[in-house]
Write an enzyme that holds these catalytic residues in place. Structure first.
Site, PDB file in Angstrom:
ATOM      1  N   GLU A 118      45.043  39.714  42.071  1.00  0.00           N
ATOM      2  CA  GLU A 118      45.504  39.341  43.416  1.00  0.00           C
ATOM      3  C   GLU A 118      44.341  38.881  44.290  1.00  0.00           C
ATOM      4  OE1 GLU A 118      47.910  42.398  45.272  1.00  0.00           O
ATOM      5  OE2 GLU A 118      47.853  41.378  47.210  1.00  0.00           O
ATOM      6  N   LYS A 177      50.927  51.077  48.575  1.00  0.00           N
ATOM      7  CA  LYS A 177      50.625  49.975  47.646  1.00  0.00           C
ATOM      8  C   LYS A 177      49.302  49.332  48.053  1.00  0.00           C
ATOM      9  CE  LYS A 177      50.740  45.717  45.732  1.00  0.00           C
ATOM     10  NZ  LYS A 177      49.845  44.574  46.001  1.00  0.00           N
ATOM     11  N   ASP A 224      43.497  54.939  32.610  1.00  0.00           N
ATOM     12  CA  ASP A 224      44.955  54.865  32.506  1.00  0.00           C
ATOM     13  C   ASP A 224      45.506  54.857  33.931  1.00  0.00           C
ATOM     14  OD1 ASP A 224      47.659  55.269  32.189  1.00  0.00           O
ATOM     15  OD2 ASP A 224      47.442  56.698  30.551  1.00  0.00           O
ATOM     16  N   HIS A 276      45.222  36.319  53.924  1.00  0.00           N
ATOM     17  CA  HIS A 276      45.693  36.321  52.536  1.00  0.00           C
ATOM     18  C   HIS A 276      46.031  34.913  52.063  1.00  0.00           C
ATOM     19  CE1 HIS A 276      47.349  38.094  48.941  1.00  0.00           C
ATOM     20  NE2 HIS A 276      48.339  37.223  49.047  1.00  0.00           N
TER      21      HIS A 276
END
Ligand code: NAD
Length: 427
Positions: free
Chosen positions: A82, A266, A282, A379
């Site tokens: 991203e 998030k 992991d 962004h």
């Protein structure tokens, strides 16, 4: 590492950036080519690592600058697809670097193994028998991995949890708490719980079904706290006080509203995961643990809190952290090995603390943007390259198409195609 301040790092070429990190971490030529070309990792490695391998899957690897943890500067590698994650982390880390920078701590590395017991007789009597034998079961678990005990770890205690009325009848769930030292611990735990399960059946006269670790690693927590002088938050037409107030309001919304908390978390996990992927961890285990922990009091909440202390904005994140520096792919993946070298070969606890610090910085960057100009301004301008590439811009046309998109602030594929046509037509 003398400094993580790398002004203008984003404007340098990849060769220059590699040169910087090579000097900072004293990397060999082979280690540099592991970073640049993923040299040393091919289909054969993939074939040894997973089933049905057909190839390898590249991701960008970047360095987040400006991080300072417990008084020491640190370059933070992140692997992520991203755009804007590395820029945002570096910007926020720059705000959080006053004094000792981000201050971190962690609990002991205690992971939980679960054993599900069904079809036992009287519940209170079964529970009493298990509790009477708990110490012996702990010793049996430790006999499986005596090296872990020698290292100062091992199984520590066994707890009995009751679910008297489930859809499949009364159920007991045993929790074996194990100090897994510098491992993530899944295999260590799973081996232990599987090894003591027959004895649990003998004691309970019941039936054991599941024997597996819990990813809700709420005994293995990391904490990161960062402080920013409020005057440093001023940007554009916004005063530092206004930005700080906006950040606190965003934090409170994430605390009261699960719909916002999911997105708030998030944003923090953008930093945590990008770092964990680079460090060969992991990250699904950590994700599962963090979200379960966010809902620990019955409602899904924010993993971080931001408040004002005098003339300082203070943020804290607390998350369960199941990471390891032994086992998994930490010693076998050539890029992961170099990442650990850049980090100075951290312990598992320190690795987890860096993950939490990355999450805190990323969280600050996101809510600071949201509380002021909104997220899209920064962004989309980062995302412009992807849009230009999708429209078919070649490498030497990319920057010109991006410049056109930035000028009009219209980040669409139609606009990119039009800009490309104009550039190719010599306009
Ligand atoms: P591992 O299986 O490689 O075990 C670690 C080994 O290293 C142990 O034998 C231990 O004795 C040894 N060791 C050497 N030095 C050590 C030290 N300083 N501290 C601790 N142990 C040391 O690794 P693991 O961490 O037990 O398992 C991790 C793997 O399990 C990951 O690949 C993970 O993806 C996978 N896994 C995860 C889940 C889950 O999260 N639900 C389930 C199953 C498997």
């Amino acid at each position: 590492m003398t400094t993580s301040r790398l002004p203008g790092f984003y404007r340098r070429t990849i060769a220059e950036r590699l040169d910087t990190v090579q000097k900072a971490a004293q990397l060999t030529t082979e280690e540099v080519s592991a970073l640049r070309d993923a040299a040393g990792f091919d289909c054969d490695n993939a074939d040894r690592m997973v089933e049905n391998a057909i190839g390898v899957f590249p991701l960008p690897l970047g360095l987040a600058a400006n991080f300072r943890l417990n008084g020491e500067d640190l370059l933070v590698p992140m692997a992520v697809e991203e755009p804007s994650v590395l820029a945002a982390a570096s910007n926020a880390a720059n705000l959080l670097r006053e004094g000792p920078g981000i201050v971190t701590s962690s609990t002991e590395p205690i992971m939980i193994g679960q054993i599900q017991v069904l079809d036992f007789g009287d519940l209170p009597a079964t529970r009493r028998r298990l509790e009477a034998e708990a110490e012996r079961l702990v010793e049996m678990a430790n006999a499986v991995n005596p090296r872990l005990v020698e290292r100062g770890g091992g199984a520590q205690r066994l707890l009995v949890r009751e679910f008297p009325d489930t859809a499949v009848g009364p159920m007991l769930v045993l929790h074996l708490e194990v100090n897994v030292c510098d491992a993530m611990g899944a295999n260590i735990i799973n081996t232990m719980v599987e090894s003591i399960a027959p004895e649990v059946e003998a004691i309970t006269l019941g039936r054991v079904r599941l024997r597996i670790l819990s990813n809700l690693a709420d005994k293995r927590l990391v904490r990161a706290q960062g402080r920013v002088p409020i005057e440093r938050l001023a940007r554009g037409d916004w005063t530092g006080d206004e930005v700080a107030q906006g950040i606190v309001e965003a934090s409170v919304m994430a605390d009261v509203d699960p719909y916002r908390a999911a997105t708030h978390n998030k944003g923090a996990m953008n930093g945590v995961d990008a770092f964990l992927v680079a460090a060969g961890q992991d990250w699904r285990a950590v994700e599962a643990g963090c979200h379960a922990y966010a809902a620990r009091d019955g409602r899904y909440r924010s993993l971080s809190r931001w408040g004002i202390d005098g003339d300082t904005l203070v943020g804290t994140i607390e998350i369960p952290m199941q990471v390891g520096v032994v086992g998994g792919i930490t010693k076998t993946h050539p890029v992961v090995r170099v990442v650990h070298k850049i980090l100075g070969f951290p312990s598992a606890a320190r690795l987890g603390e860096i993950a939490a610090a990355s999450g805190l910085a990323q969280n600050l960057a996101a809510i600071m943007a949201l509380a002021t100009d909104g997220i899209q301004k920064g962004h989309m301008s980062m995302h412009a390259r992807n849009i230009a590439m999708e429209a078919g811009a070649a490498t030497d046309e990319l920057e010109r198409v991006v410049a056109e998109l930035r000028k009009t602030r219209t980040y669409t594929s139609t606009e990119a195609a039009g800009a490309l046509k104009r550039i190719r037509g010599g306009a």
